[in-house]
Write a protein that holds these residues in place. Structure first.
Motif, short mmCIF file in Angstrom:
data_model
loop_
_atom_site.label_atom_id
_atom_site.label_comp_id
_atom_site.label_asym_id
_atom_site.label_seq_id
_atom_site.Cartn_x
_atom_site.Cartn_y
_atom_site.Cartn_z
N ARG A 65 17.80 6.11 -13.19
CA ARG A 65 16.92 5.60 -13.44
C ARG A 65 16.02 4.85 -12.42
O ARG A 65 14.51 5.47 -12.29
N ARG A 66 16.80 4.52 -11.29
CA ARG A 66 15.67 3.74 -10.73
C ARG A 66 15.79 4.21 -9.61
O ARG A 66 14.65 4.29 -8.72
N VAL A 67 16.09 5.43 -9.27
CA VAL A 67 15.53 6.68 -8.47
C VAL A 67 14.93 7.60 -9.17
O VAL A 67 14.16 7.90 -8.27
N LEU A 68 15.29 8.11 -10.41
CA LEU A 68 13.90 9.32 -10.57
C LEU A 68 12.68 8.39 -11.11
O LEU A 68 11.97 9.13 -11.08
N VAL A 69 12.61 7.66 -11.71
CA VAL A 69 11.19 7.18 -12.28
C VAL A 69 10.52 7.08 -11.12
O VAL A 69 9.49 7.16 -11.04
N PRO A 70 10.46 5.78 -10.21
CA PRO A 70 9.85 5.91 -8.90
C PRO A 70 9.37 7.15 -8.27
O PRO A 70 8.02 6.80 -8.42
N ALA A 71 10.06 8.10 -8.12
CA ALA A 71 9.86 9.73 -7.76
C ALA A 71 8.60 10.61 -8.86
O ALA A 71 7.92 11.18 -8.66
N ALA A 126 7.05 1.23 -10.89
CA ALA A 126 7.17 0.12 -10.09
C ALA A 126 6.58 0.24 -8.37
O ALA A 126 7.49 0.26 -7.45
N GLY A 127 6.16 0.99 -8.18
CA GLY A 127 5.56 2.06 -6.65
C GLY A 127 5.13 0.72 -6.34
O GLY A 127 4.81 -0.85 -5.93
N ALA A 128 6.00 1.01 -4.94
CA ALA A 128 5.53 -0.57 -3.64
C ALA A 128 3.94 -1.00 -3.23
O ALA A 128 3.75 -1.32 -2.19
N VAL A 129 3.06 -0.90 -3.74
CA VAL A 129 1.43 -1.61 -3.34
C VAL A 129 1.45 -2.41 -4.49
O VAL A 129 1.96 -2.62 -5.67
N GLY A 130 0.19 -2.92 -4.37
CA GLY A 130 0.08 -3.88 -4.82
C GLY A 130 -1.64 -2.95 -6.18
O GLY A 130 -2.19 -1.74 -6.31
N ALA A 275 7.57 9.61 -1.61
CA ALA A 275 7.27 8.41 -1.44
C ALA A 275 7.78 7.24 -2.07
O ALA A 275 8.57 6.32 -2.11
N GLY A 276 7.99 7.89 -3.68
CA GLY A 276 8.35 6.98 -4.79
C GLY A 276 10.13 7.14 -4.94
O GLY A 276 11.17 6.61 -5.08
N LEU A 277 10.18 8.29 -4.14
CA LEU A 277 11.91 9.03 -3.99
C LEU A 277 12.97 7.66 -3.49
O LEU A 277 13.77 7.66 -3.50
N LEU A 323 5.22 3.59 3.09
CA LEU A 323 4.92 5.23 3.30
C LEU A 323 3.62 5.65 1.62
O LEU A 323 3.31 6.63 1.55
N ALA A 324 4.46 4.99 0.44
CA ALA A 324 3.01 4.54 -0.18
C ALA A 324 1.84 4.58 0.09
O ALA A 324 1.60 5.80 -0.35
N VAL A 325 1.29 4.21 0.41
CA VAL A 325 0.05 3.87 1.04
C VAL A 325 -0.42 5.44 2.06
O VAL A 325 -1.18 6.31 1.29
N GLY A 326 0.71 5.32 2.90
CA GLY A 326 0.51 7.19 3.75
C GLY A 326 -0.01 8.16 2.82
O GLY A 326 -0.36 9.37 3.53
#
Length: 586
Positions: A65-71, A126-130, A275-277, A323-326
């Motif tokens: 779940r941790r891997v798939l949901v962000p992707a 849970a994307g790694a951005v603000g 980036a999510g993956l 990675l997320a922003v780019g």
């Protein structure tokens, strides 16, 4: 004559009062919009991740779940952006700085709504951005609509857009003063009092709304900070040096990631899914890097981590957020920057404590200073950074350490990277528009002033002389009853006519009128205006409405145009000598 002298002052007070009233309305409307998006961004992760907060929810989930949901979240968020741009009126959006500098305060609402919707998907996954970026963008877009609806002047529209930015940031962090300073330092690049007053009103109103909805608690709860030793006067600047270097590395990572994704040829949904993956794979071992980092910072202050752990989180965030922003993910980098600073400062504090017990303060203090240092380094705005971190903790004891660390970090980062995290996108816009100068893409409306000295064509010489004495100008403008520009009267011509006739009542303004006088419009480019100044020996040119009516709407000063080009020349020279670069606006 007294009435003429008092007239401009009365008009100035009226304009100031009008802007303040509109700033109050912007604070309410933009603040309400920001609150809605903040609430949605807070609740969205609870729909996907069970737990007390985002980090806890991800930690409780299965590895798959941790891997798939962000992707999957990146893919869906990218599709929202791609499909959203096909909606009528939503195809072209731009950033806040571009709206202020290049678009006369015009920030489209529909693209902002689309980006806000995409951001909610990213926050839920849970994307790694603000989350603060879309909140501020939506608040600013609402403020821009208010400015356009009320047909404000170009300067007023920009101020109102800034009021929206301040409202959104104040709602996101409960930091009214820091939000106003952010807008002044980053957006406007100056501390003009006529702009600061409405910004303060809007941010204060928005903060009151945020207090009513979310409470008055500071963003981070920390133990009282106190300087333990005079040697810390050296330690905090040393941390500032590290913070400035880390800020420059973060900016480099953001540029590199954006460039690599652009060259990859991947569609936006595919790039965001990739980036999510990457984030998902990392969370299998380190769930603390999810989201904007706010929960992880709070956890750090409650139970300090080891040096190895915080440096690992620092390195991972230094890669994952770029990675997320780019890839095109919609989100801010404000809180992720605080995350980087907290981890760097914590590691520095633990090492100081281990090397010389009792020499320095608690590692938590260095974590706070690290937050301010990274923020100052990435924004090139040290004062704003100090005030923001102070308001997030409400601990006055941290101010002196913050001043030492943020000032040094800003100098180091500016020397290593001439652009800040907020100016880089604007640099690309201006470079694409015109290779010669960023000012070449600006318009008269960017620098025009609404004040003007006008007379009627039947005014005798005696009245003209009184007007010249009161205004201290070499030209006054002649308008008819509808405000249409007829021509200009020169002081030299009035003096000559007075000498020729000897009777100040025998000659009127129409008799010394110059009908062939250079004029401009709000949409005319600054290079063309310089040509007009060369053809017309005058310090100011009248600005006429761009609708062809000939209505006088303001003036533009040769001094303002030349000053703008001088500032731009300093900016371009700073690319070859960045250490001498003055502090830049965002």
């Amino acid at each position: 004559m007294l009435r003429i002298m008092l007239g401009p002052e009365v008009n100035t007070h009226r304009r100031a009062a009008r802007v303040l009233i509109r700033a109050l309305a912007v604070g309410l409307l933009s603040g309400a919009a920001a609150l809605v998006l903040r609430w949605a961004a807070t609740e969205a992760p609870h729909l996907v991740w069970p737990g007390t907060d985002l980090v806890d929810g991800v930690a409780r989930a299965t590895p798959l779940r941790r891997v798939l949901v962000p992707a999957l979240g990146g893919l869906v968020a990218g599709l929202v952006l791609t499909l959203g741009t096909r909606l009528p009126g939503a195809a072209r959006g731009w950033d806040i700085l571009e709206a202020v500098v290049l678009r006369n305060g015009d920030l489209p609402l529909r693209p902002s709504l689309v980006r806000g919707a995409s951001s909610l998907v990213t926050q839920a996954s849970a994307g790694a951005v603000g989350r603060e970026g879309p909140i501020v963008l939506l608040a600013a877009a609402v403020a821009s609509r208010v400015g356009l609806r009320w047909t404000a002047t170009t300067r007023e529209r920009r101020i109102l857009l800034g009021c929206g930015v301040a409202s959104g940031l104040a709602c996101a962090y409960n930091t009214p003063l820091g939000a106003a300073l952010f807008t002044m330092e980053i957006l406007f690049g100056s501390f003009a009092l006529d702009a600061f007053a409405p910004l303060a009103v809007s941010s204060a109103v928005a903060t009151v709304l945020a207090w009513a909805a979310f409470g008055r608690d500071p963003v981070f709860r920390v133990a009282p900070v106190a300087i333990a030793s005079s040697w810390e006067v050296v330690l905090y600047p040393a941390l500032g040096v590290l913070g400035g270097m880390a800020a420059a590395a973060f900016l480099f990572a953001l540029r590199t990631a954006a460039s690599r994704f652009q060259r990859s040829g991947l569609s936006r949904p595919a790039a965001m899914a990739l980036a999510g993956l990457a984030l998902g794979l990392v969370t299998v071992r380190w769930p603390e890097v999810v989201g904007n980092g706010r929960e992880a910072i709070a956890a750090l202050f409650e139970r300090p981590w080891t040096v190895g752990h915080v440096l690992t989180l620092f390195a991972l965030r230094l890669v994952l957020t770029p990675l997320a922003v780019g890839s095109g993910t919609v989100g801010g980098v404000f809180t992720p920057t605080l995350f980087l600073g907290a981890m760097l400062g914590q590691a520095f504090g633990v090492l100081v404590q281990a090397a010389a017990p009792g020499l320095g303060a608690e590692p938590t203090t260095y974590a706070l200073v690290g937050m301010g240092a990274l923020l100052a380094g990435t924004t090139h705005a040290p004062l704003m950074s100090v005030v923001m971190v102070f308001e997030m903790t409400l601990d006055y004891g941290v101010v002196v350490p913050l001043l030492l660390g943020a000032a040094v970090a800003s100098l180091v980062a500016t020397g290593l990277s001439s652009t800040s995290v907020y100016t880089e996108a604007l640099e690309r816009q201006t470079d694409d528009a015109e290779p010669g100068s960023a000012l070449d893409v600006r318009r008269v409306g960017d620098l025009a002033r609404t004040e003007q000295v006008t007379v009627r064509e039947d005014l005798p010489l005696s009245g003209l002389l009184d007007t010249f004495v009161a205004s201290r100008r070499n030209h006054v403008y002649v308008v008819d009853s509808t405000g249409t520009f007829i021509g200009a009267v020169n002081l030299h011509d009035v003096n000559q006519a007075l000498r020729d006739t000897g009777d100040p009542e025998a000659v009127a303004a129409r008799d010394v009128l110059r009908t062939h006088f250079e004029t401009t419009t709000p949409e005319e480019g600054l290079p063309r205006v310089l040509e007009r100044f060369a053809a017309q020996n005058s310090e100011r040119l009248p600005v006429l409405a761009g609708d062809g009516s000939g209505r006088l709407v303001g003036t533009i000063s040769k001094r303002d145009v030349l000053a703008a080009y001088a500032r731009d020349l300093l900016r371009r020279r700073a690319h070859t000598a960045p250490i001498d670069q003055p502090e830049r606006p965002s």
